[in-house]
Scaffold this motif. Structure first.
Motif, PDB file in Angstrom:
ATOM      1  N   VAL A 210       0.860  -1.189   0.000  1.00  0.00           N
ATOM      2  CA  VAL A 210       0.000   0.000   0.000  1.00  0.00           C
ATOM      3  C   VAL A 210       0.897   1.239   0.000  1.00  0.00           C
ATOM      4  O   VAL A 210       1.696   1.426   0.918  1.00  0.00           O
ATOM      5  N   GLU A 211       0.774   2.054  -1.026  1.00  0.00           N
ATOM      6  CA  GLU A 211       1.584   3.264  -1.127  1.00  0.00           C
ATOM      7  C   GLU A 211       0.682   4.494  -1.230  1.00  0.00           C
ATOM      8  O   GLU A 211      -0.086   4.618  -2.179  1.00  0.00           O
ATOM      9  N   ILE A 212       0.771   5.376  -0.238  1.00  0.00           N
ATOM     10  CA  ILE A 212       0.085   6.666  -0.311  1.00  0.00           C
ATOM     11  C   ILE A 212       1.003   7.582  -1.125  1.00  0.00           C
ATOM     12  O   ILE A 212       1.987   8.109  -0.615  1.00  0.00           O
ATOM     13  N   ARG A 213       0.699   7.774  -2.387  1.00  0.00           N
ATOM     14  CA  ARG A 213       1.649   8.403  -3.302  1.00  0.00           C
ATOM     15  C   ARG A 213       1.695   9.919  -3.156  1.00  0.00           C
ATOM     16  O   ARG A 213       2.759  10.511  -3.143  1.00  0.00           O
ATOM     17  N   ARG A 214       0.540  10.564  -3.055  1.00  0.00           N
ATOM     18  CA  ARG A 214       0.522  12.026  -2.957  1.00  0.00           C
ATOM     19  C   ARG A 214      -0.868  12.489  -2.534  1.00  0.00           C
ATOM     20  O   ARG A 214      -1.846  11.751  -2.649  1.00  0.00           O
ATOM     21  N   ALA A 215      -0.927  13.744  -2.076  1.00  0.00           N
ATOM     22  CA  ALA A 215      -2.207  14.377  -1.765  1.00  0.00           C
ATOM     23  C   ALA A 215      -2.737  15.071  -3.012  1.00  0.00           C
ATOM     24  O   ALA A 215      -1.981  15.697  -3.756  1.00  0.00           O
ATOM     25  N   MET A 216      -4.031  14.959  -3.242  1.00  0.00           N
ATOM     26  CA  MET A 216      -4.675  15.607  -4.381  1.00  0.00           C
ATOM     27  C   MET A 216      -5.377  16.871  -3.885  1.00  0.00           C
ATOM     28  O   MET A 216      -6.102  16.843  -2.889  1.00  0.00           O
TER      29      MET A 216
END
Length: 404
Positions: A210-216
């Motif tokens: 699980v990778e939280i890649r970036r905030a949108m």
């Protein structure tokens, strides 16, 4: 027809209005100051935890859940005026009452479709406000307004499911207290029925892969109080088969069951947002002068205020009718009305807030008033839970069917 609130609703409204005046509105500026000083910008300002404790003390906790085993046991009609009040401070009030999306929808899913073990492991801490959650459905590579397009794979491998896919605008996922994702993907991508191809599975945040890649961002806002909106990658994420929600192939139906209450809750809160915009508009109008007289004396301003009041009263009645139908004939029986409020409410409220922005001039687009952020939220809700055009298409088909 009786438009009066029942005794329980009136009593809860009184408690909630006092809570808003005494605690929530004063906390708005405090929360902004505290958020700027947080070590992790996605963490929760301490004042929010204070609000949650006070809401529990006042018996204003989990009032969204109609199931009395888990929540307050209120009907949709009883909850509507309460949700409207929380909409006046949408960043703080819903969270303070543990009535903020996406946790509300996820709690409803777990309460309705979860196993006993799933409810014990995830629902109970969500009900207690100890953790947060996220609902991972929307994808960047496909038109997610058609849920049958979803490409994320959930593949059975022995006693496990393996989840592979990329999601974005996953609300709440940036919050460090977000511990669980409900992920929608395809378990049977070649299935004959496109509405039985999808399933939902529970994926703990700390699962490898699980990778939280970036905030949108949403119109430039990062929506910190909401827990942000993240791009999340699931790269061969392995979870036990027992983490399936409901049954294989039931994901589309569960999503529809989840989105019905979510749509009306958004509309309830939107009415509160409009009411705050009208209040700010009126206060500004009687305080500022231009061209030799108060703004309140300008004809165009009077038209804005009058039209806004008429529009809000119309929306409130339609939302209450929808709530009553959901209570009496169920979500399926209220399908047309749910779509109608989802089309009309965000569009109309965004227009009301826009008038308030115009009346405030430069102040309306800045951070000294909540209007710009309220407008961004209202405009975004023309996309969330299904864009206007999808609901218009479905509603028109239903209307035309009577004449074919």
């Amino acid at each position: 027809m009786d438009f009066a609130f029942d005794a329980r609703t009136e009593e809860l409204r009184g408690r909630l209005l006092a809570f808003m005046d005494e605690h929530v509105y004063p906390a708005e500026a405090v929360a902004e100051e505290q958020r700027a000083a947080l070590a992790d910008p996605w963490d929760t300002p301490p004042v929010v935890e204070e609000l949650k404790a006070e809401a529990r003390r006042r018996g204003l906790w989990n009032v969204f859940l109609p199931d009395a085993e888990y929540g307050a046991g209120l009907t949709n009609v009883q909850y509507a005026p309460l949700a409207e009040i929380t909409g006046r401070s949408p960043q703080l009030a819903p969270t303070a009452l543990n009535c903020a999306a996406p946790d509300t929808g996820n709690m409803e899913v777990l309460a309705q479709f979860g196993t006993e073990e799933q409810r014990k492991r995830w629902l109970q801490p969500l009900l207690a406000g100890e953790i947060r959650s996220a609902f991972a459905m929307t994808e960047p590579e496909v038109a997610s307004s058609d849920a049958t397009n979803i490409e994320t794979r959930i593949e059975r491998d022995g006693d496990d499911y393996v989840v592979t896919g990329r999601k974005w605008y996953i609300s709440g996922a940036m919050n460090p207290r977000c511990e669980i994702f409900i992920v929608m993907g395809k378990t049977d991508p070649e299935g004959a029925d496109p509405r039985r191809q999808q399933s939902m599975v529970l994926v703990p945040r700390e699962t490898p892969g699980v990778e939280i890649r970036r905030a949108m961002r949403v119109y430039g806002y990062e929506d910190h109080y909401h827990g942000g909106h993240a791009e999340v990658v699931f790269d061969g994420v392995r979870v036990p088969a027992a983490n399936i929600v409901g049954e294989e192939g039931g994901g589309f139906a569960i999503a529809q069951a989840r989105l019905g209450p979510g749509r009306i809750h958004h509309c309830m809160r939107l009415i509160g947002m409009a009411e705050r915009a009208i209040e700010l508009m009126c206060r500004r109008a009687v305080d500022r002068a231009a061209f030799g007289k108060l703004l309140a004396g300008q004809g165009v301003v009077q038209e804005w205020i009058a039209d806004s009041r008429v529009a809000v009263e119309q929306l409130r009645l339609l939302v209450l009718k929808t709530a009553w139908l959901m209570d009496t004939v169920g979500n399926r029986g209220a399908h047309t009305e749910i779509q109608a409020i989802k089309i009309a409410t965000p569009r109309t409220v965004a227009d009301i807030i826009d008038k308030a922005v115009q009346l405030h001039g430069a102040g309306g687009v800045g951070q000294d008033f909540p209007l710009a952020e309220l407008w961004a939220a209202a405009r975004t809700l023309r996309l969330a839970d299904g864009p206007d055009e999808v609901h218009q298409r479905s509603l028109a088909r239903r209307e035309l069917k009577r004449y074919r």
